[in-house]
Structure formats: structure tokens, C-alpha cells
Design a protein around this motif. Structure first.
Motif, PDB file in Angstrom:
ATOM      1  N   GLU A 142       0.829  -1.207   0.000  1.00 59.84           N
ATOM      2  CA  GLU A 142       0.000   0.000   0.000  1.00 59.84           C
ATOM      3  C   GLU A 142       0.865   1.260   0.000  1.00 59.84           C
ATOM      4  O   GLU A 142       0.584   2.231  -0.714  1.00 59.84           O
ATOM      5  CB  GLU A 142      -0.917  -0.001   1.233  1.00 59.84           C
ATOM      6  N   GLN A 143       1.931   1.224   0.791  1.00 58.45           N
ATOM      7  CA  GLN A 143       2.792   2.399   0.887  1.00 58.45           C
ATOM      8  C   GLN A 143       3.591   2.631  -0.396  1.00 58.45           C
ATOM      9  O   GLN A 143       3.807   3.779  -0.795  1.00 58.45           O
ATOM     10  CB  GLN A 143       3.734   2.252   2.081  1.00 58.45           C
ATOM     11  N   VAL A 144       4.024   1.547  -1.035  1.00 58.12           N
ATOM     12  CA  VAL A 144       4.747   1.676  -2.309  1.00 58.12           C
ATOM     13  C   VAL A 144       3.831   2.291  -3.366  1.00 58.12           C
ATOM     14  O   VAL A 144       4.241   3.180  -4.131  1.00 58.12           O
ATOM     15  CB  VAL A 144       5.293   0.302  -2.771  1.00 58.12           C
ATOM     16  N   ALA A 145       2.570   1.859  -3.411  1.00 59.09           N
ATOM     17  CA  ALA A 145       1.602   2.431  -4.361  1.00 59.09           C
ATOM     18  C   ALA A 145       1.415   3.921  -4.090  1.00 59.09           C
ATOM     19  O   ALA A 145       1.435   4.747  -5.020  1.00 59.09           O
ATOM     20  CB  ALA A 145       0.267   1.699  -4.260  1.00 59.09           C
ATOM     21  N   ASP A 146       1.260   4.290  -2.817  1.00 57.27           N
ATOM     22  CA  ASP A 146       1.100   5.710  -2.458  1.00 57.27           C
ATOM     23  C   ASP A 146       2.338   6.513  -2.858  1.00 57.27           C
ATOM     24  O   ASP A 146       2.232   7.623  -3.383  1.00 57.27           O
ATOM     25  CB  ASP A 146       0.877   5.862  -0.945  1.00 57.27           C
ATOM     26  N   MET A 147       3.511   5.951  -2.577  1.00 59.50           N
ATOM     27  CA  MET A 147       4.761   6.646  -2.874  1.00 59.50           C
ATOM     28  C   MET A 147       4.881   6.947  -4.370  1.00 59.50           C
ATOM     29  O   MET A 147       5.170   8.081  -4.771  1.00 59.50           O
ATOM     30  CB  MET A 147       5.959   5.803  -2.423  1.00 59.50           C
TER      31      MET A 147
ATOM     32  N   TYR B 150       9.105  11.321 -11.706  1.00 59.07           N
ATOM     33  CA  TYR B 150       9.868  10.073 -11.616  1.00 59.07           C
ATOM     34  C   TYR B 150      10.917   9.946 -12.726  1.00 59.07           C
ATOM     35  O   TYR B 150      12.078   9.656 -12.468  1.00 59.07           O
ATOM     36  CB  TYR B 150       8.925   8.868 -11.651  1.00 59.07           C
ATOM     37  N   ASP B 151      10.517  10.164 -13.972  1.00 59.28           N
ATOM     38  CA  ASP B 151      11.443   9.987 -15.104  1.00 59.28           C
ATOM     39  C   ASP B 151      12.623  10.948 -15.008  1.00 59.28           C
ATOM     40  O   ASP B 151      13.780  10.567 -15.221  1.00 59.28           O
ATOM     41  CB  ASP B 151      10.716  10.192 -16.436  1.00 59.28           C
ATOM     42  N   LEU B 152      12.342  12.206 -14.668  1.00 57.42           N
ATOM     43  CA  LEU B 152      13.390  13.213 -14.545  1.00 57.42           C
ATOM     44  C   LEU B 152      14.395  12.812 -13.462  1.00 57.42           C
ATOM     45  O   LEU B 152      15.614  12.839 -13.681  1.00 57.42           O
ATOM     46  CB  LEU B 152      12.761  14.566 -14.197  1.00 57.42           C
ATOM     47  N   LEU B 153      13.894  12.410 -12.311  1.00 57.72           N
ATOM     48  CA  LEU B 153      14.772  12.035 -11.210  1.00 57.72           C
ATOM     49  C   LEU B 153      15.556  10.759 -11.516  1.00 57.72           C
ATOM     50  O   LEU B 153      16.718  10.629 -11.128  1.00 57.72           O
ATOM     51  CB  LEU B 153      13.957  11.859  -9.930  1.00 57.72           C
ATOM     52  N   ASN B 154      14.930   9.839 -12.228  1.00 58.20           N
ATOM     53  CA  ASN B 154      15.599   8.587 -12.595  1.00 58.20           C
ATOM     54  C   ASN B 154      16.835   8.868 -13.441  1.00 58.20           C
ATOM     55  O   ASN B 154      17.921   8.343 -13.189  1.00 58.20           O
ATOM     56  CB  ASN B 154      14.619   7.702 -13.372  1.00 58.20           C
ATOM     57  N   ARG B 155      16.651   9.714 -14.470  1.00 60.39           N
ATOM     58  CA  ARG B 155      17.777  10.071 -15.344  1.00 60.39           C
ATOM     59  C   ARG B 155      18.867  10.789 -14.548  1.00 60.39           C
ATOM     60  O   ARG B 155      20.055  10.523 -14.712  1.00 60.39           O
ATOM     61  CB  ARG B 155      17.312  11.005 -16.475  1.00 60.39           C
ATOM     62  N   PHE B 156      18.416  11.702 -13.699  1.00 61.58           N
ATOM     63  CA  PHE B 156      19.352  12.520 -12.939  1.00 61.58           C
ATOM     64  C   PHE B 156      20.167  11.681 -11.956  1.00 61.58           C
ATOM     65  O   PHE B 156      21.386  11.806 -11.867  1.00 61.58           O
ATOM     66  CB  PHE B 156      18.586  13.618 -12.196  1.00 61.58           C
TER      67      PHE B 156
ATOM     68  N   GLY C 155      15.936  14.397  -4.315  1.00 58.05           N
ATOM     69  CA  GLY C 155      14.557  13.912  -4.361  1.00 58.05           C
ATOM     70  C   GLY C 155      13.612  14.862  -3.653  1.00 58.05           C
ATOM     71  O   GLY C 155      12.517  15.157  -4.141  1.00 58.05           O
ATOM     72  N   LYS C 156      14.048  15.352  -2.515  1.00 58.37           N
ATOM     73  CA  LYS C 156      13.228  16.298  -1.738  1.00 58.37           C
ATOM     74  C   LYS C 156      13.030  17.598  -2.517  1.00 58.37           C
ATOM     75  O   LYS C 156      11.928  18.154  -2.550  1.00 58.37           O
ATOM     76  CB  LYS C 156      13.903  16.586  -0.402  1.00 58.37           C
ATOM     77  N   LEU C 157      14.088  18.048  -3.167  1.00 55.28           N
ATOM     78  CA  LEU C 157      14.043  19.305  -3.913  1.00 55.28           C
ATOM     79  C   LEU C 157      13.107  19.222  -5.123  1.00 55.28           C
ATOM     80  O   LEU C 157      12.312  20.118  -5.377  1.00 55.28           O
ATOM     81  CB  LEU C 157      15.454  19.672  -4.372  1.00 55.28           C
ATOM     82  N   ILE C 158      13.206  18.117  -5.865  1.00 62.58           N
ATOM     83  CA  ILE C 158      12.468  18.009  -7.127  1.00 62.58           C
ATOM     84  C   ILE C 158      11.067  17.410  -6.953  1.00 62.58           C
ATOM     85  O   ILE C 158      10.095  17.900  -7.522  1.00 62.58           O
ATOM     86  CB  ILE C 158      13.279  17.182  -8.158  1.00 62.58           C
ATOM     87  N   SER C 159      10.940  16.355  -6.136  1.00 68.31           N
ATOM     88  CA  SER C 159       9.649  15.672  -6.040  1.00 68.31           C
ATOM     89  C   SER C 159       8.790  16.144  -4.880  1.00 68.31           C
ATOM     90  O   SER C 159       7.612  15.845  -4.817  1.00 68.31           O
ATOM     91  CB  SER C 159       9.864  14.155  -5.895  1.00 68.31           C
ATOM     92  N   LYS C 160       9.371  16.836  -3.936  1.00 70.58           N
ATOM     93  CA  LYS C 160       8.689  17.286  -2.716  1.00 70.58           C
ATOM     94  C   LYS C 160       8.321  16.137  -1.781  1.00 70.58           C
ATOM     95  O   LYS C 160       7.632  16.332  -0.797  1.00 70.58           O
ATOM     96  CB  LYS C 160       7.410  18.104  -3.036  1.00 70.58           C
ATOM     97  N   ASP C 161       8.750  14.934  -2.110  1.00 67.94           N
ATOM     98  CA  ASP C 161       8.511  13.771  -1.235  1.00 67.94           C
ATOM     99  C   ASP C 161       9.868  13.214  -0.827  1.00 67.94           C
ATOM    100  O   ASP C 161      10.392  12.290  -1.446  1.00 67.94           O
ATOM    101  CB  ASP C 161       7.681  12.709  -1.967  1.00 67.94           C
ATOM    102  N   HIS C 162      10.456  13.814   0.210  1.00 65.62           N
ATOM    103  CA  HIS C 162      11.815  13.433   0.597  1.00 65.62           C
ATOM    104  C   HIS C 162      11.885  11.988   1.067  1.00 65.62           C
ATOM    105  O   HIS C 162      12.872  11.295   0.860  1.00 65.62           O
ATOM    106  CB  HIS C 162      12.353  14.362   1.684  1.00 65.62           C
ATOM    107  N   ARG C 163      10.806  11.496   1.670  1.00 64.21           N
ATOM    108  CA  ARG C 163      10.825  10.143   2.221  1.00 64.21           C
ATOM    109  C   ARG C 163      10.968   9.098   1.111  1.00 64.21           C
ATOM    110  O   ARG C 163      11.616   8.066   1.292  1.00 64.21           O
ATOM    111  CB  ARG C 163       9.552   9.903   3.047  1.00 64.21           C
ATOM    112  N   ALA C 164      10.384   9.366  -0.048  1.00 65.74           N
ATOM    113  CA  ALA C 164      10.472   8.428  -1.175  1.00 65.74           C
ATOM    114  C   ALA C 164      11.927   8.175  -1.552  1.00 65.74           C
ATOM    115  O   ALA C 164      12.313   7.050  -1.881  1.00 65.74           O
ATOM    116  CB  ALA C 164       9.702   8.969  -2.377  1.00 65.74           C
ATOM    117  N   TYR C 165      12.747   9.214  -1.487  1.00 63.70           N
ATOM    118  CA  TYR C 165      14.136   9.075  -1.911  1.00 63.70           C
ATOM    119  C   TYR C 165      15.084   8.757  -0.751  1.00 63.70           C
ATOM    120  O   TYR C 165      16.277   8.581  -0.948  1.00 63.70           O
ATOM    121  CB  TYR C 165      14.557  10.314  -2.716  1.00 63.70           C
TER     122      TYR C 165
END
Length: 246
Positions: free
Chosen positions: A19-24, A32-38, A190-200
């Protein structure tokens, strides 16, 4: 079989890892794509191509891409392998919405379709697919052996699963540089770009706990695969696993 990676969750609140992975992924799908490349400095594109090319001798016509996310791995497989059809499945609707935009943009509605589904309980009959691919998804499984067993189930006899996953370098100084990059720099970006620091923060934690290399190969055998080739890439940052079904 349980493993340490199954206990690592993106968020601290109540709820299953699934459930948490789906939410994340719903939270970070737009960036996601931008951060993956970066984060991988674009090297993930090379890893994906190498993994997909390992299926060339099989010439698969019907493929399944598990944890398809935004669809990049499946799109690359369409370009390189030219199967008749690829089906992508993922537990995050947000990621699938991005994939659907790519499918429409590239006019691939007849060859690539995506659907919401559980990677550990695949909504397909036994022995349906010539090949199954998973890119950067198996470490998010709640039960790794169960997920691999279900991939085995939907594969045709003689079929192959190709898994691409981040791993932990062991050689000095690569190990130390990897730790600094993924445990300090990646969460900050991750925190800077996605605003979800916990994900990264979850990303390096999940990689650190993942049973990579020969340990993963042993789990594939317990799941029913006859053998598994382990192919480390780029100083051990990533590994391609070729899993064979008799």
C-alpha cells in the motif's frame, strides 16, 4: 520466503509495504522519469538496453512488463525486440497515467497496453507469456519469492524473465562513493524536485536491504526457475538477472 527488503517501507505510518509503495509512486509519478535520469546520470538507459538485448535470441512475441511504472522499459523492449504485444502491470495508477500518455503520444495502443495490478498476484493465466521483464521493481515486492513464483507461473516453458535491479557495490572506493551518493545526495535532490523526501530516503534503504547477486539467484531457484545468470553492471551499481524456465 521473507527477506529484509520486505520490511523496508517508504513511510513510517501503518499500512502494508504494498500500500505504501503504491502511495509513494502515486506521489512522485510526475517527476519520476526526470529524477531517474538525474540520479543514475543517464546510465540507466544503457542498463535497460543491455537487459532487453539479452532476450534477442528468444524473439518473444507476447511479453509482460511487471512493475512497468511509466513504461520506459517496455517502450525500449518494443523498439529493440519488436514483439507483437507487451502488457505492462503496476500497482500505481499515477505511474500508469504517465505511461498511457507515452503510449498515446507514440501511437502504440495496438502493441502496448497497461493495467493496474498486483505484481505478486498477476491477473493472467498460467504459461501465457514468452518473456517477462522487471526493471527496478522487485525490491519493492512485499514478498519477493511469491512475486518471482507468480512470474514463473505466467511464463511459458522455455521462457525467460529478465530482472534489472540496483545492487550494492563492494569494492573500495566505489562502495564508499555509492553510499555517499545514494544516502546523502539522492534524498536531498529527491526532496528538492519531487517534494517527497521520504520516497528518496526509501530508495537507498531498499537497495541496502535487497538480497542482490547470488542471493537473489538462489531465491529465483526456490521460486521454480531452473537457473539464473547474474550480470553485474557499472562497478556493481546495478545487476541484470536472466532467469530461465525449463
Amino acid at each position: 520466503m521473507s527477506n529484509e527488503s520486505s520490511t523496508v517501507k517508504p513511510y513510517s505510518q501503518e499500512g502494508t509495504k504494498k500500500e505504501q509503495v503504491a502511495d509513494m509512486f502515486n506521489n512522485i509519478s510526475k517527476t519520476y522519469d526526470l529524477l531517474n535520469r538525474f540520479m543514475t546520470l543517464g546510465i540507466d538507459i544503457i542498463w535497460r538496453k543491455k537487459a532487453i538485448k539479452s532476450l534477442k535470441d528468444l524473439s518473444p512475441q507476447l511479453m509482460l512488463d511487471v512493475a512497468t511504472g511509466t513504461g520506459d522499459f517496455a517502450l525500449e523492449a518494443l523498439r529493440i525486440l519488436k514483439p507483437k504485444k507487451i502488457i505492462g502491470v503496476d500497482i500505481s495508477q499515477g505511474m500508469l497515467d504517465v505511461a498511457k500518455e507515452k503510449i498515446k503520444k507514440n501511437n502504440l495502443q495496438n502493441t502496448f497496453e497497461v493495467q493496474l495490478g498486483d505484481s505478486e498476484n498477476l491477473p493472467f493465466p498460467d504459461e501465457m507469456f514468452d518473456a517477462v521483464t522487471v526493471a527496478f521493481g522487485v525490491r519493492n515486492f512485499e514478498n519477493l519469492e511469491k512475486g518471482l513464483s507468480d512470474i514463473m507461473r505466467v511464463l511459458k516453458p522455455g521462457g525467460r524473465a529478465v530482472v534489472l535491479e540496483l545492487s550494492n557495490p563492494t569494492a573500495f572506493p566505489i562502495k564508499q562513493l555509492f553510499h555517499l551518493y545514494f544516502h546523502k545526495f539522492t534524498p536531498a535532490m529527491g526532496k528538492l524536485i519531487s517534494k517527497d523526501h521520504r520516497a528518496y530516503e526509501y530508495l537507498p534503504e531498499s537497495v541496502a536491504k535487497f538480497p542482490d547477486g547470488n542471493r537473489f539467484a538462489e531465491i529465483t531457484k526456490k521460486a521454480g526457475f531452473s537457473h539464473c545468470k547474474v550480470r553485474p553492471q557499472t562497478f556493481g551499481f546495478c545487476t541484470i538477472y536472466e532467469c530461465y524456465k525449463s
